[in-house]
Design an enzyme around this catalytic site. Sequence first.
Site, PDB file in Angstrom:
ATOM      1  N   ASP A 242      -6.477 109.450  27.686  1.00  0.00           N
ATOM      2  CA  ASP A 242      -7.825 109.456  28.250  1.00  0.00           C
ATOM      3  C   ASP A 242      -8.556 110.752  27.934  1.00  0.00           C
ATOM      4  OD1 ASP A 242      -7.788 106.928  29.323  1.00  0.00           O
ATOM      5  OD2 ASP A 242      -7.196 107.561  31.337  1.00  0.00           O
TER       6      ASP A 242
ATOM      7  N   ASP B 147      -5.636  97.671  30.197  1.00  0.00           N
ATOM      8  CA  ASP B 147      -5.324  98.906  30.921  1.00  0.00           C
ATOM      9  C   ASP B 147      -4.205  98.677  31.939  1.00  0.00           C
ATOM     10  OD1 ASP B 147      -5.618 101.621  31.498  1.00  0.00           O
ATOM     11  OD2 ASP B 147      -7.800 101.486  31.563  1.00  0.00           O
TER      12      ASP B 147
END
Length: 750
Positions: A541, A475
């Site tokens: 997301d 990430d």
Amino acid sequence: MSPHRSAVHHPVLAPHPGATHRIHLTAAEVSVVVDVTDGRSPAITHWGAALGPLGDEGLDAVCEAAVDVVVQNAVDVPVRIALLPQAADGWLGRPGLSGAREDGSGWSPRLVTEAIALDGQPLGASHAESGPGLLRFDLADAELGLAVVVELELLPSGLLRQRAALTNTGETPYLLDELTLAVPVPAHADELLDFAGRWVKERTPQRREFTVGTHLRENRRGRTGADSAHVLHAGPSGFGFREGEVWGVHTAFSGNHRHLAEQVNTGRRVLGGGELLLPGELRLAPDEQYTGPWLYASYGNGLDEVASRFHRHLRSRPHHVDARRPVTLNVWEAVYFDHDLARLKDLADRAAAIGVERFVLDDGWFGSRRDDTSGLGDWVVSDEVWPQGLAPLVDHVRGLGMEFGLWFEPEMVNEDSEVARAHPEWIMAPSPDRMPLRSRSQQVLNLTIPEAYAHVRDQMMTVLDSCEIAYIKWDHNRDLLESATRATGRAAVHEQTAATYRLMDELKVAHRGLEIESCSSGGARVDLGVLERTDRVWVSDCIDPLDRQQMNRWTSQLIPLELMGSHIASGRSHTTGRLHTLGFRALSALFGHLGIEWDLARATEAELAELREWIALYKEQRELLFTGDLVRADRGDSVLWLHGVVSPQRDRALFTLACVGRSDQSQHDRLRFPGLDPEARYRVRPLLLGEGPTGMSLPPWWRRAAAQDGVVVPGAVLLRSGLAAPLIDPEQGMLFSLTREGAVSPAAHD
């Protein structure tokens, strides 16, 4: 009165008289012709549809036909647009090479060609024709002390790419501002398409007229960005998925970068791209070299062909992923930071029972990381949460036949962490006394500092060595603002990006078979630079299936489906609050690397049974999905989106029909299935899993298909005439399986 013109004799026009080379590369119905006349800087005279064999005379004709007339009130010779455009050739647009010596001199180079090589061999002949190949041009401005190597490669897929490396051959430092390559596009390419977006709404298409001036997309985020240009296209007004010549470029770099489309007042147009360097970031000492990123360029008839060249290139790489992409469960939306071994083992049991093949533990397993304000940078398993380490969970997952994956965010740090308290100088900042604004309660760890890099690498290696971890979710949850080495104040985004690439490479060398996902606040690092080191990207997301229809549709303009993380969401989306049926959620996720982002403990038995069906279908179809050609139907403003994958042999296809809104018309246009063989016949079978879409009203052909194992329809009919469309409610969808039954018989044409 017309300006006076006379014959011009100038070293710019013939730096090496008689040293003329003309090269034609061709592959996959694409031709690229490069001209080097009298040793001038190389220029593309044709990039587009294949020209066929040309011979020496044909090559001369292509190059000489491309020379423009001399216009009034301009330089007295035809303007030349080189691969690195330069003012010395009369180009008044953006220069390819921009920089200067510390005293301000050396800012206007006159690069000339000193040597040419084709596939590693010096090019002696004046004319050359080849299939796919790599050209190397050694350019120099000896007076200014600059040397540039430009590589131009036409790949077997028909994809073109080029990059440049600048060496300071002078005796004093050279301050590089920009190294931007360009490719020409014709005047009828009068419309631009690129992308914008934001967090949870990445890759939103935008079109505009290609007018005089520069359409400049600069990315200063220190990562690719949710609003990145992605692929910058030019084509005739209204070009679509299947129609219209289209030219597109992509800058393959994960740090600051640019894409541009420029038209000067003569009407000449270019597309280009390169790294965006911050002030003072690249100061080349004598003999020091800077190499820019690859600029990829794709030409095709319609956006699908442009996309297919990217896809075929990526699939041709020796390290490309296997088509048997494992079904993945990520537990983030199931547990967030609440890590409990018993609960996670229960999730693993449920996942394995429905056919999941990879289990990923997300954020919260390390250091003091009980929420998103603390612990980043301390990559040590938390004794508080995992008193026995990760092994009990890893062993349980692997005992169920699944792979185990783990979340990291290696480039980031919380100020509330052991590493930040011990080494505040490792945080990227413009000076020792200034700190950038926090974003998501975090800062950026400076991996260009050797000790900081070693800290992260060694802690990650220890975790990876401790258990059988097959997959990293990597990430990157903030932009790089004021990102410099704190002790010096010098900008360091370029070096930070290089260090990130190096860390990924090092981890993969040490752990053979390790897969890495590029996740960056969702889909904010999707580019061909990071994908040389990673095995998929997280598209967004947001896994709301309605929004994912758009984001998956356009992410696939650059990368094939097997590299796109595409998960089945829980019933109510965690980012939009919308409620969707399991059928629409699964159908939207199917065309990608399938996964689940859902607390399976809350799923009903009926939902688990339907989910098991969708997973079985994915496993049955994934070889087709990840080896076939992506096709998208041009349907104007219709709310029914039709896209699919057709096998390379065109004997099988899987299509999805998704209703993405309410129409103001009571009926829809017919469904025309692109990419099929018009000479074949296909058995069309509608596929309905679970409860099927709501609001369904079916045409007669569908009912006939349901009664007799599909209907057989000539490919030409499916391509050009189409089948009557069903009616379904918004945010519903359905699948069609097509199988070739044989060729159309001659009698069928009578």
